[in-house]
Enzyme design. Structure first.
Site, mmCIF file in Angstrom:
data_model
loop_
_atom_site.group_PDB
_atom_site.id
_atom_site.type_symbol
_atom_site.label_atom_id
_atom_site.label_comp_id
_atom_site.label_asym_id
_atom_site.label_seq_id
_atom_site.Cartn_x
_atom_site.Cartn_y
_atom_site.Cartn_z
ATOM 1 N N TYR A 1 1.256 -1.665 0.115
ATOM 2 C CA TYR A 1 -0.130 0.160 0.133
ATOM 3 C C TYR A 1 1.232 1.573 -0.506
ATOM 4 O O TYR A 1 0.569 2.723 0.010
ATOM 5 C CB TYR A 1 -0.965 -0.170 1.100
ATOM 6 C CG TYR A 1 -1.800 -0.795 0.730
ATOM 7 C CD1 TYR A 1 -3.635 -0.690 0.836
ATOM 8 C CD2 TYR A 1 -1.928 -2.038 1.824
ATOM 9 C CE1 TYR A 1 -3.682 -1.684 0.316
ATOM 10 C CE2 TYR A 1 -3.062 -3.223 1.478
ATOM 11 C CZ TYR A 1 -4.382 -2.572 0.815
ATOM 12 O OH TYR A 1 -4.818 -3.862 0.964
ATOM 13 N N HIS B 1 4.963 11.237 -4.221
ATOM 14 C CA HIS B 1 3.903 12.028 -2.698
ATOM 15 C C HIS B 1 5.134 13.512 -2.504
ATOM 16 O O HIS B 1 4.999 14.282 -1.260
ATOM 17 C CB HIS B 1 3.418 11.307 -1.566
ATOM 18 C CG HIS B 1 2.072 10.951 -2.643
ATOM 19 N ND1 HIS B 1 1.274 12.216 -2.786
ATOM 20 C CD2 HIS B 1 1.609 10.071 -3.083
ATOM 21 C CE1 HIS B 1 -0.720 11.085 -3.210
ATOM 22 N NE2 HIS B 1 0.308 10.063 -3.714
ATOM 23 N N ASP C 1 -3.443 12.812 -4.670
ATOM 24 C CA ASP C 1 -4.253 11.935 -4.321
ATOM 25 C C ASP C 1 -5.730 12.656 -4.391
ATOM 26 O O ASP C 1 -6.113 13.496 -3.844
ATOM 27 C CB ASP C 1 -4.362 10.918 -3.544
ATOM 28 C CG ASP C 1 -3.469 10.538 -3.853
ATOM 29 O OD1 ASP C 1 -2.967 9.747 -4.434
ATOM 30 O OD2 ASP C 1 -2.273 9.227 -2.841
ATOM 31 N N GLU D 1 -4.181 3.226 -10.413
ATOM 32 C CA GLU D 1 -4.726 3.765 -9.659
ATOM 33 C C GLU D 1 -5.589 5.876 -10.126
ATOM 34 O O GLU D 1 -4.696 6.293 -10.353
ATOM 35 C CB GLU D 1 -3.942 4.846 -8.503
ATOM 36 C CG GLU D 1 -2.371 3.926 -8.279
ATOM 37 C CD GLU D 1 -1.947 4.371 -6.857
ATOM 38 O OE1 GLU D 1 -1.462 5.584 -7.364
ATOM 39 O OE2 GLU D 1 -1.416 3.588 -6.008
#
Length: 287
Positions: free
Chosen positions: A147, A156, A163, A206
């Protein structure tokens, strides 16, 4: 790699009601011409300031993954707490009040959300933005490799990725996700981990993860069905290309960042320089 975003998308429901670089797939009627120009450098001057190798790990086109980590100089210097910026929080929600992001990226996102709202698509949320290395390490230890990515190997950690969720449903089913997938490129964003590119990115689909790369790069990638890895390969292969995006012409040059490399920048006009986080530098000139 599922990453933690899958869990975030589930939470959002209850919040607020391998193809090669040379293989092009046009997604609509807008034509982007890519050609190997290799023309003379008329109108350009040699850059003699600084060391080009210093630019490799800075800029909007940095590739960050399990092989290429974020370097300190690659982290954006304009990181802000979005909730504390009144001009940046119109038209969408925040999962919490501590989301950080590059101000430039947040401004581009704000503009994009306003455009979506004009088309009746307006239930956007930001669930994550910039994370420092300590936060990334905490997330990795808590969620594991299924994850999250190790500290320094997540986009990030740059400040260029966010996101995005919907207050209606998961992004793969929400109108917000569909709108972004079709229109985000116009505002400099790309869907970073598409469903059909898992073998190239190494990350599972994603639909919530968008990355800012800026124009014209987002347009070239979208129109030609390229992910960042493929686009950088294309630039390295061609070295010197011209593209036209909505009437604006751009000249993009790739340079291998060797110590004796000669870099050409325009005597006049707009230009940007970005490294690829590997061994090259890209100079983008708006003609």
């Amino acid at each position: 790699m599922k990453k933690w975003g899958l869990l975030i998308c589930i939470i959002l429901i209850g919040y607020m009601v391998a193809r090669s670089p040379a293989s092009f797939l046009q997604k609509d009627e807008m034509s982007i011409e890519i050609q190997d120009t290799r023309v003379s450098h008329a109108g350009y001057t040699v850059s003699v300031t600084g060391n080009i190798q210093d630019q490799v790990h800075k800029g909007n086109l940095l590739l960050v993954n399990s092989s290429y980590p974020v370097h300190p100089e690659g982290v954006r210097t304009d990181i802000v707490n979005v909730a504390q910026q009144d001009d940046l929080v119109r038209g969408y929600g925040l999962l919490d009040q501590n989301i950080l992001l590059s101000r430039e990226v947040a401004q581009a996102f704000q503009k994009m959300i306003e455009a979506a709202g004009e088309e009746g698509v307006r239930y956007f949320l930001i669930s994550s933005g910039y994370r420092d290395l300590a936060k990334q390490d905490e997330l990795y230890r808590e969620k594991g490799s299924d994850y999250a990515l190790p500290a320094g190997h997540s986009e990030h950690n740059l400040g260029l990725s966010l996101d995005i969720g919907s207050a209606l449903t998961t992004m793969d089913e929400a109108p917000e996700g569909a709108w972004l997938e079709k229109n985000a490129w116009k505002y400099g964003f790309i869907l970073r981990y598409p469903k059909d590119k898992v073998s190239i990115t190494g990350i599972q689909y994603e639909p919530w993860h968008f990355r800012y790369v800026g124009l014209p790069h987002s347009a070239v990638m979208y129109k030609n069905n390229l992910v960042l890895e493929q686009y950088l390969d294309l630039l390295k292969e061609k070295e010197d290309i011209m593209v036209e995006v909505e009437g604006e012409k751009y000249h993009i040059r790739y340079y291998l960042a060797a110590q004796d490399t000669t870099v050409y920048i325009p005597e006049q006009g707009e230009y940007e320089i970005s490294g690829d986080n590997m061994d090259g530098v890209i100079v983008t000139v708006k003609e």
